[in-house]
Design a protein around this motif. Structure first.
Motif, short mmCIF file in Angstrom:
data_model
loop_
_atom_site.label_atom_id
_atom_site.label_comp_id
_atom_site.label_asym_id
_atom_site.label_seq_id
_atom_site.Cartn_x
_atom_site.Cartn_y
_atom_site.Cartn_z
N ASP A 125 -26.17 -54.68 1.31
CA ASP A 125 -27.45 -54.29 1.40
C ASP A 125 -27.67 -52.75 1.17
O ASP A 125 -28.25 -52.01 0.45
CB ASP A 125 -28.07 -54.53 2.51
N ILE A 126 -26.59 -51.84 1.77
CA ILE A 126 -26.53 -50.21 1.58
C ILE A 126 -26.33 -50.06 -0.12
O ILE A 126 -27.23 -49.15 -0.66
CB ILE A 126 -25.41 -49.91 2.51
N ASN A 127 -25.48 -50.78 -0.57
CA ASN A 127 -25.19 -50.45 -1.96
C ASN A 127 -26.59 -50.72 -2.96
O ASN A 127 -26.79 -50.08 -3.74
CB ASN A 127 -24.03 -51.31 -2.75
N HIS A 128 -27.04 -51.84 -2.57
CA HIS A 128 -28.43 -52.42 -3.26
C HIS A 128 -29.50 -51.03 -2.97
O HIS A 128 -30.03 -50.28 -3.98
CB HIS A 128 -29.00 -53.44 -2.89
N ARG A 129 -29.61 -50.51 -1.86
CA ARG A 129 -30.56 -49.57 -1.54
C ARG A 129 -30.27 -48.32 -2.30
O ARG A 129 -30.98 -47.75 -2.90
CB ARG A 129 -30.61 -49.38 -0.17
N ASN A 130 -28.85 -48.10 -2.22
CA ASN A 130 -28.74 -46.78 -2.97
C ASN A 130 -28.75 -46.95 -4.58
O ASN A 130 -29.31 -46.05 -5.04
CB ASN A 130 -26.94 -46.67 -2.98
N GLU A 131 -28.56 -48.14 -5.10
CA GLU A 131 -28.90 -48.09 -6.63
C GLU A 131 -30.38 -48.02 -6.90
O GLU A 131 -30.65 -47.59 -7.83
CB GLU A 131 -28.43 -49.63 -7.12
N MET A 132 -31.19 -48.57 -6.01
CA MET A 132 -32.52 -48.54 -6.00
C MET A 132 -33.19 -47.07 -5.92
O MET A 132 -33.87 -46.49 -6.72
CB MET A 132 -33.12 -49.58 -4.94
N VAL A 133 -32.52 -46.48 -4.99
CA VAL A 133 -32.74 -45.06 -5.01
C VAL A 133 -32.43 -44.21 -6.14
O VAL A 133 -33.05 -43.24 -6.78
CB VAL A 133 -32.21 -44.43 -3.74
N ASN A 188 -32.16 -45.44 -9.19
CA ASN A 188 -32.82 -45.80 -10.36
C ASN A 188 -34.08 -45.12 -10.14
O ASN A 188 -34.81 -44.52 -11.17
CB ASN A 188 -33.23 -47.39 -10.37
N GLN A 189 -34.72 -45.11 -9.15
CA GLN A 189 -36.22 -44.41 -8.85
C GLN A 189 -35.87 -42.87 -9.20
O GLN A 189 -36.78 -42.33 -9.83
CB GLN A 189 -36.69 -44.57 -7.65
#
Length: 145
Positions: free
Chosen positions: A62-70, A72-73
């Protein structure tokens, strides 16, 4: 009524909640099969360790996914800003070139019609830019009456 007998029935209900059986139940298992309580405790410990490992893996995912989303944004926002800057720079170059050609056509060549045409390009561009800055309601639907 001679000889009447009465029967009393008593029901005992016990409840236990948790990953392990109640201590009395564990003792009963151990009486039936010596060492069973120890095995049950080891099983519960292994299950808990496995659950902790899975929860940590899920949390890290979950942490890695959120970091990737940030990330990308941030790339999207940076790209939008760069695109805006390039558009402004190119617009400035077109306007400056048009003004230069208008000055050349009007002053040097004494052709005021061509100078007016070159001047109209940046003016039309500025009008479109100002009109594009007006906020348009996104949820407004066209009226089809």
């Amino acid at each position: 009524m001679a000889g009447a007998t009465s029967t009393v029935t008593r029901q005992v209900t016990t409840a236990h909640s948790g990953p392990l059986p109640a201590p009395e139940t564990l003792a009963g298992y151990d009486q039936v099969l010596p060492g069973a309580a120890e095995r049950i405790l080891c099983m519960a410990e292994k299950q808990q360790e496995s659950r902790i490992v899975l929860e940590e893996a899920q949390l890290n995912a979950d942490i890695n996914h959120r970091n990737e989303m940030v990330a990308n944004q941030r790339r999207v926002h940076t790209g939008a800003f760069i695109s805006d800057y390039i558009g402004q720079a190119l617009g400035f170059l077109v306007a400056a070139a048009s003004l230069g050609f208008a000055a050349y056509a009007g002053i040097v060549k004494d052709n005021w019609v061509v100078a007016g045409l070159f001047l109209s390009l940046p003016v039309v561009g500025m009008i479109q830019a100002v009109r594009g800055m007006k906020s348009k309601p996104k949820d407004e639907k066209p009226n089809r009456d």
